[in-house]
Design a protein around this motif. Structure first.
Motif, mmCIF file in Angstrom:
data_model
loop_
_atom_site.group_PDB
_atom_site.id
_atom_site.type_symbol
_atom_site.label_atom_id
_atom_site.label_comp_id
_atom_site.label_asym_id
_atom_site.label_seq_id
_atom_site.Cartn_x
_atom_site.Cartn_y
_atom_site.Cartn_z
ATOM 1 N N ARG A 43 0.828 -1.186 0.000
ATOM 2 C CA ARG A 43 0.000 0.000 0.000
ATOM 3 C C ARG A 43 0.874 1.251 0.000
ATOM 4 O O ARG A 43 1.774 1.366 0.814
ATOM 5 N N PRO A 44 0.642 2.208 -0.918
ATOM 6 C CA PRO A 44 1.435 3.426 -0.896
ATOM 7 C C PRO A 44 1.221 4.188 0.408
ATOM 8 O O PRO A 44 0.131 4.187 0.960
ATOM 9 N N THR A 45 2.258 4.805 0.887
ATOM 10 C CA THR A 45 2.186 5.603 2.098
ATOM 11 C C THR A 45 1.970 7.047 1.697
ATOM 12 O O THR A 45 2.765 7.598 0.946
ATOM 13 N N PRO A 46 0.891 7.681 2.163
ATOM 14 C CA PRO A 46 0.683 9.064 1.783
ATOM 15 C C PRO A 46 1.844 9.914 2.269
ATOM 16 O O PRO A 46 2.287 9.772 3.390
ATOM 17 N N ALA A 47 2.347 10.747 1.416
ATOM 18 C CA ALA A 47 3.485 11.570 1.773
ATOM 19 C C ALA A 47 3.025 13.013 1.918
ATOM 20 O O ALA A 47 2.893 13.523 3.013
ATOM 21 N N HIS A 48 2.749 13.610 0.862
ATOM 22 C CA HIS A 48 2.321 14.998 0.816
ATOM 23 C C HIS A 48 1.349 15.063 -0.336
ATOM 24 O O HIS A 48 1.486 14.324 -1.299
ATOM 25 N N ARG A 49 0.384 15.906 -0.286
ATOM 26 C CA ARG A 49 -0.637 15.935 -1.336
ATOM 27 C C ARG A 49 -0.045 16.053 -2.727
ATOM 28 O O ARG A 49 -0.577 15.513 -3.676
ATOM 29 N N HIS A 50 1.070 16.741 -2.853
ATOM 30 C CA HIS A 50 1.652 16.942 -4.181
ATOM 31 C C HIS A 50 3.026 16.304 -4.313
ATOM 32 O O HIS A 50 3.684 16.473 -5.306
ATOM 33 N N GLY A 51 3.444 15.586 -3.301
ATOM 34 C CA GLY A 51 4.770 14.979 -3.328
ATOM 35 C C GLY A 51 4.691 13.486 -3.559
ATOM 36 O O GLY A 51 3.627 12.922 -3.770
ATOM 37 N N PRO A 52 5.829 12.845 -3.523
ATOM 38 C CA PRO A 52 5.880 11.400 -3.749
ATOM 39 C C PRO A 52 5.350 10.612 -2.564
ATOM 40 O O PRO A 52 5.208 11.134 -1.466
ATOM 41 N N SER A 53 5.082 9.338 -2.812
ATOM 42 C CA SER A 53 4.655 8.402 -1.767
ATOM 43 C C SER A 53 5.712 7.327 -1.623
ATOM 44 O O SER A 53 6.477 7.060 -2.542
ATOM 45 N N LEU A 54 5.737 6.701 -0.454
ATOM 46 C CA LEU A 54 6.668 5.614 -0.190
ATOM 47 C C LEU A 54 5.892 4.310 -0.103
ATOM 48 O O LEU A 54 4.891 4.229 0.594
ATOM 49 N N VAL A 55 6.379 3.291 -0.805
ATOM 50 C CA VAL A 55 5.764 1.964 -0.790
ATOM 51 C C VAL A 55 6.796 0.997 -0.221
ATOM 52 O O VAL A 55 7.921 0.910 -0.723
ATOM 53 N N ASP A 67 5.669 8.556 -7.777
ATOM 54 C CA ASP A 67 4.959 9.827 -7.927
ATOM 55 C C ASP A 67 3.456 9.562 -7.945
ATOM 56 O O ASP A 67 3.008 8.423 -7.807
ATOM 57 N N ARG A 68 2.678 10.610 -8.127
ATOM 58 C CA ARG A 68 1.211 10.477 -8.065
ATOM 59 C C ARG A 68 0.652 9.550 -9.124
ATOM 60 O O ARG A 68 -0.383 8.932 -8.940
ATOM 61 N N SER A 69 1.360 9.424 -10.264
ATOM 62 C CA SER A 69 0.874 8.543 -11.326
ATOM 63 C C SER A 69 1.307 7.091 -11.113
ATOM 64 O O SER A 69 0.907 6.208 -11.852
ATOM 65 N N GLY A 70 2.163 6.851 -10.102
ATOM 66 C CA GLY A 70 2.642 5.505 -9.819
ATOM 67 C C GLY A 70 4.006 5.203 -10.423
ATOM 68 O O GLY A 70 4.528 4.105 -10.241
ATOM 69 N N ALA A 71 4.588 6.161 -11.133
ATOM 70 C CA ALA A 71 5.911 5.953 -11.719
ATOM 71 C C ALA A 71 6.969 5.904 -10.605
ATOM 72 O O ALA A 71 6.926 6.694 -9.663
ATOM 73 N N VAL A 72 7.896 4.976 -10.724
ATOM 74 C CA VAL A 72 8.946 4.819 -9.721
ATOM 75 C C VAL A 72 10.025 5.882 -9.949
ATOM 76 O O VAL A 72 10.591 5.993 -11.029
ATOM 77 N N LEU A 73 10.287 6.649 -8.893
ATOM 78 C CA LEU A 73 11.321 7.688 -8.944
ATOM 79 C C LEU A 73 12.652 7.186 -8.405
ATOM 80 O O LEU A 73 13.714 7.666 -8.796
#
Length: 85
Positions: A14-26, A37-43
């Protein structure tokens, strides 16, 4: 600021909410997170590394599918995640 949810078990996809406009941690496994990123692309990835009684977090950005750039080592996971903004 990027924070981890209480559920950071290795099997949590499950993605971890980070910031409304920032990346998430899985969580990938214990001590390793995928930064998306918000679209699911791995950074990139953040990896926890232990040094005696202390821990630090290594940030690595992925470029193209086979290239990694070391972003640095940080004492806080929030600081490591900020590299991906």
């Amino acid at each position: 600021m990027i924070t981890l949810s209480a559920d950071t078990r290795p099997n949590s996809a499950r993605p971890t909410p980070a910031h409304r406009h920032g990346p998430s941690l899985v969580s990938v496994r214990d001590g390793l997170w995928r930064v998306v990123d918000r679209s699911g692309a791995v950074l990139g990835h953040i990896e926890r590394e232990g040094h005696g009684d202390t821990e630090r977090y290594l940030a690595r950005r992925l470029l193209a599918s086979s290239r990694r750039i070391e972003m640095g080592a940080f004492w806080r996971i929030d600081d490591a995640a900020d590299c991906f903004r």
